[in-house]
Motif scaffolding. Structure first.
Motif, PDB file in Angstrom:
ATOM      1  N   ALA A 166     -25.599  16.287  13.929  1.00 57.14           N
ATOM      2  CA  ALA A 166     -24.414  15.457  13.731  1.00 57.14           C
ATOM      3  C   ALA A 166     -24.778  14.269  12.854  1.00 57.14           C
ATOM      4  O   ALA A 166     -25.934  13.836  12.830  1.00 57.14           O
ATOM      5  CB  ALA A 166     -23.859  14.987  15.082  1.00 57.14           C
ATOM      6  N   VAL A 167     -23.768  13.759  12.131  1.00 57.54           N
ATOM      7  CA  VAL A 167     -23.974  12.629  11.224  1.00 57.54           C
ATOM      8  C   VAL A 167     -23.025  11.504  11.603  1.00 57.54           C
ATOM      9  O   VAL A 167     -22.195  11.649  12.513  1.00 57.54           O
ATOM     10  CB  VAL A 167     -23.764  13.065   9.760  1.00 57.54           C
ATOM     11  N   GLY A 168     -23.136  10.377  10.901  1.00 53.35           N
ATOM     12  CA  GLY A 168     -22.325   9.210  11.216  1.00 53.35           C
ATOM     13  C   GLY A 168     -20.835   9.512  11.312  1.00 53.35           C
ATOM     14  O   GLY A 168     -20.262  10.150  10.432  1.00 53.35           O
ATOM     15  N   GLY A 169     -20.208   9.067  12.390  1.00 53.56           N
ATOM     16  CA  GLY A 169     -18.797   9.305  12.626  1.00 53.56           C
ATOM     17  C   GLY A 169     -18.513  10.500  13.506  1.00 53.56           C
ATOM     18  O   GLY A 169     -17.389  10.656  14.009  1.00 53.56           O
ATOM     19  N   ASP A 170     -19.499  11.367  13.714  1.00 49.77           N
ATOM     20  CA  ASP A 170     -19.312  12.558  14.544  1.00 49.77           C
ATOM     21  C   ASP A 170     -19.381  12.208  16.027  1.00 49.77           C
ATOM     22  O   ASP A 170     -20.096  11.283  16.441  1.00 49.77           O
ATOM     23  CB  ASP A 170     -20.389  13.606  14.265  1.00 49.77           C
ATOM     24  N   GLU A 171     -18.677  13.007  16.811  1.00 48.45           N
ATOM     25  CA  GLU A 171     -18.874  13.005  18.263  1.00 48.45           C
ATOM     26  C   GLU A 171     -19.506  14.336  18.632  1.00 48.45           C
ATOM     27  O   GLU A 171     -18.936  15.398  18.386  1.00 48.45           O
ATOM     28  CB  GLU A 171     -17.562  12.817  19.013  1.00 48.45           C
ATOM     29  N   VAL A 172     -20.703  14.278  19.164  1.00 47.68           N
ATOM     30  CA  VAL A 172     -21.446  15.478  19.523  1.00 47.68           C
ATOM     31  C   VAL A 172     -21.508  15.570  21.042  1.00 47.68           C
ATOM     32  O   VAL A 172     -21.694  14.552  21.726  1.00 47.68           O
ATOM     33  CB  VAL A 172     -22.863  15.465  18.894  1.00 47.68           C
ATOM     34  N   SER A 217     -19.403  21.997  27.118  1.00 53.90           N
ATOM     35  CA  SER A 217     -18.151  22.141  27.847  1.00 53.90           C
ATOM     36  C   SER A 217     -17.970  23.542  28.422  1.00 53.90           C
ATOM     37  O   SER A 217     -17.395  23.715  29.482  1.00 53.90           O
ATOM     38  CB  SER A 217     -16.967  21.812  26.921  1.00 53.90           C
ATOM     39  N   ASP A 218     -18.504  24.555  27.672  1.00 54.80           N
ATOM     40  CA  ASP A 218     -18.402  25.919  28.184  1.00 54.80           C
ATOM     41  C   ASP A 218     -19.695  26.384  28.821  1.00 54.80           C
ATOM     42  O   ASP A 218     -19.879  27.559  29.107  1.00 54.80           O
ATOM     43  CB  ASP A 218     -18.000  26.884  27.058  1.00 54.80           C
ATOM     44  N   GLY A 219     -20.612  25.429  29.023  1.00 55.90           N
ATOM     45  CA  GLY A 219     -21.878  25.757  29.665  1.00 55.90           C
ATOM     46  C   GLY A 219     -22.961  26.241  28.726  1.00 55.90           C
ATOM     47  O   GLY A 219     -24.109  26.392  29.129  1.00 55.90           O
ATOM     48  N   ARG A 220     -22.618  26.433  27.419  1.00 57.16           N
ATOM     49  CA  ARG A 220     -23.637  26.995  26.543  1.00 57.16           C
ATOM     50  C   ARG A 220     -23.666  26.371  25.144  1.00 57.16           C
ATOM     51  O   ARG A 220     -24.727  26.148  24.592  1.00 57.16           O
ATOM     52  CB  ARG A 220     -23.452  28.506  26.388  1.00 57.16           C
ATOM     53  N   LYS A 221     -22.497  26.103  24.533  1.00 59.07           N
ATOM     54  CA  LYS A 221     -22.455  25.736  23.125  1.00 59.07           C
ATOM     55  C   LYS A 221     -22.361  24.234  22.887  1.00 59.07           C
ATOM     56  O   LYS A 221     -21.686  23.507  23.611  1.00 59.07           O
ATOM     57  CB  LYS A 221     -21.288  26.433  22.425  1.00 59.07           C
ATOM     58  N   ASN A 265     -17.357  17.168  16.962  1.00 60.41           N
ATOM     59  CA  ASN A 265     -15.938  16.841  16.750  1.00 60.41           C
ATOM     60  C   ASN A 265     -15.034  17.912  17.365  1.00 60.41           C
ATOM     61  O   ASN A 265     -13.994  18.275  16.812  1.00 60.41           O
ATOM     62  CB  ASN A 265     -15.635  16.672  15.260  1.00 60.41           C
ATOM     63  N   GLY A 266     -15.475  18.446  18.499  1.00 63.66           N
ATOM     64  CA  GLY A 266     -14.700  19.442  19.215  1.00 63.66           C
ATOM     65  C   GLY A 266     -14.849  20.857  18.712  1.00 63.66           C
ATOM     66  O   GLY A 266     -14.281  21.784  19.297  1.00 63.66           O
ATOM     67  N   VAL A 267     -15.620  21.066  17.642  1.00 62.66           N
ATOM     68  CA  VAL A 267     -15.809  22.398  17.071  1.00 62.66           C
ATOM     69  C   VAL A 267     -17.061  23.040  17.673  1.00 62.66           C
ATOM     70  O   VAL A 267     -18.154  22.486  17.529  1.00 62.66           O
ATOM     71  CB  VAL A 267     -15.944  22.329  15.538  1.00 62.66           C
ATOM     72  N   PRO A 268     -16.938  24.182  18.350  1.00 61.48           N
ATOM     73  CA  PRO A 268     -18.139  24.854  18.884  1.00 61.48           C
ATOM     74  C   PRO A 268     -19.029  25.329  17.736  1.00 61.48           C
ATOM     75  O   PRO A 268     -18.546  25.870  16.742  1.00 61.48           O
ATOM     76  CB  PRO A 268     -17.559  26.042  19.668  1.00 61.48           C
ATOM     77  N   ILE A 269     -20.327  25.127  17.889  1.00 63.68           N
ATOM     78  CA  ILE A 269     -21.289  25.471  16.846  1.00 63.68           C
ATOM     79  C   ILE A 269     -22.148  26.645  17.290  1.00 63.68           C
ATOM     80  O   ILE A 269     -22.821  26.574  18.334  1.00 63.68           O
ATOM     81  CB  ILE A 269     -22.201  24.265  16.512  1.00 63.68           C
ATOM     82  N   GLU A 270     -22.119  27.707  16.505  1.00 61.87           N
ATOM     83  CA  GLU A 270     -23.033  28.820  16.732  1.00 61.87           C
ATOM     84  C   GLU A 270     -24.420  28.414  16.243  1.00 61.87           C
ATOM     85  O   GLU A 270     -24.568  27.931  15.120  1.00 61.87           O
ATOM     86  CB  GLU A 270     -22.565  30.067  15.987  1.00 61.87           C
ATOM     87  N   GLU A 271     -25.431  28.618  17.075  1.00 59.99           N
ATOM     88  CA  GLU A 271     -26.794  28.230  16.714  1.00 59.99           C
ATOM     89  C   GLU A 271     -27.732  29.435  16.843  1.00 59.99           C
ATOM     90  O   GLU A 271     -28.456  29.583  17.832  1.00 59.99           O
ATOM     91  CB  GLU A 271     -27.265  27.080  17.597  1.00 59.99           C
ATOM     92  N   PRO A 272     -27.742  30.306  15.837  1.00 59.47           N
ATOM     93  CA  PRO A 272     -28.553  31.534  15.913  1.00 59.47           C
ATOM     94  C   PRO A 272     -30.050  31.287  15.919  1.00 59.47           C
ATOM     95  O   PRO A 272     -30.818  32.198  16.233  1.00 59.47           O
ATOM     96  CB  PRO A 272     -28.133  32.297  14.644  1.00 59.47           C
ATOM     97  N   TYR A 273     -30.475  30.067  15.605  1.00 58.89           N
ATOM     98  CA  TYR A 273     -31.894  29.734  15.578  1.00 58.89           C
ATOM     99  C   TYR A 273     -32.445  29.420  16.963  1.00 58.89           C
ATOM    100  O   TYR A 273     -33.667  29.264  17.138  1.00 58.89           O
ATOM    101  CB  TYR A 273     -32.145  28.540  14.647  1.00 58.89           C
ATOM    102  N   LEU A 274     -31.587  29.294  17.967  1.00 54.04           N
ATOM    103  CA  LEU A 274     -32.065  29.012  19.324  1.00 54.04           C
ATOM    104  C   LEU A 274     -32.665  30.273  19.944  1.00 54.04           C
ATOM    105  O   LEU A 274     -32.256  31.389  19.615  1.00 54.04           O
ATOM    106  CB  LEU A 274     -30.922  28.517  20.207  1.00 54.04           C
ATOM    107  N   PRO A 275     -33.637  30.113  20.847  1.00 57.93           N
ATOM    108  CA  PRO A 275     -34.174  31.284  21.556  1.00 57.93           C
ATOM    109  C   PRO A 275     -33.063  32.021  22.295  1.00 57.93           C
ATOM    110  O   PRO A 275     -32.081  31.421  22.738  1.00 57.93           O
ATOM    111  CB  PRO A 275     -35.183  30.670  22.529  1.00 57.93           C
TER     112      PRO A 275
END
Length: 246
Positions: free
Chosen positions: A94-100, A104-108, A112-122
């Motif tokens: 996240a960068v300046g102005g973002d809310e991270v 909320s769903d237990g995983r993601k 700014n309220g947008v779920p982020i897919e993180e394929p680099y995570l184990p």
């Protein structure tokens, strides 16, 4: 009268082409190394907090950049007094102005309220083992390790001023590739952040630099080998063709 032989002419042309190939090869080979030395800095990853993307002890190439060039998803090298004033490697989420926030769903992770897919995570690992929320101040970056269970990152510093964020000016470089062990290759930009304002950063010139070095090496060795090879072939041909009659 005897016929005119052209072997010597072809030999001279071959020598010229050989010399040109070696000269161009030297420019590409040495120029590629010089370009790489200006653009990149080598680092050894000190911890396993970025596993499995980069492992402890990996040798990486990090592009020298200004903090204003950093985008979400970048893996950066930074130094901050509040984090021990040592070079550290983390991912910008996240960068300046973002809310991270997470999770909320237990995983993601959400930005700014947008779920982020993180394929680099184990595999089978949540975006964070504990919930958190942070508002990133202007000019700051929120950083997480890819190994979310044990990484000491912005979550560890949430009670600090700026809620664990780091100033853009603290960034020294951005990781582009794993140089050692071989096979690590270029680090791809995570496209899940592309949907957010500012998008993702463009890859650095590491592929062009490696290509320049490899092509230069081929031209140098190929050009150097052509001269003796051509002379050997010419000598064999002359040995098989009888001298011209007068």
């Amino acid at each position: 009268m005897g016929t005119i032989r052209t072997d010597d002419g072809r030999g001279r042309l071959g020598n010229v082409l050989s010399s040109v190939a070696v000269a161009v090869g030297c420019v590409l080979f040495l120029g590629g190394f010089a370009w790489g030395a200006v653009v990149y800095r080598p680092y050894t990853v000190p911890t396993d907090s970025m596993a499995p993307t980069v492992e402890i002890g990996d040798r990486v190439l990090a592009q020298r950049i200004d903090g204003d060039e950093v985008r979400r998803g970048d893996i950066v090298v930074f130094r901050d007094a509040g984090w021990g004033d040592l070079p550290m490697v983390k991912r910008v989420v996240a960068v300046g102005g973002d809310e991270v926030a997470c999770c909320s769903d237990g995983r993601k992770l959400t930005v700014n309220g947008v779920p982020i897919e993180e394929p680099y995570l184990p595999d089978a690992v949540p975006a964070s083992p504990g919930n958190f929320t942070a508002k990133v101040p202007a000019g700051q970056l929120f950083l997480l390790g890819d190994e979310r269970i044990g990484s000491l990152d912005s979550r560890t510093h949430l009670e600090d001023p700026g809620q664990g964020s780091v100033a853009r000016s603290a960034v020294e470089a951005r990781l582009d590739a794993v140089a050692w062990p071989l096979g690590g290759g270029v680090l791809e930009r995570p496209q899940s952040f592309a949907q957010l304002p500012g998008g993702v950063s463009r890859p650095g010139p590491v592929k062009l630099i490696v290509g320049s070095v490899l092509v230069g090496a081929v031209l140098i060795f190929g050009g150097a080998a052509w001269g003796p090879l051509a002379r050997g072939l010419l000598a064999r041909r002359r040995g098989k063709v009888p001298a011209d009659a007068g």
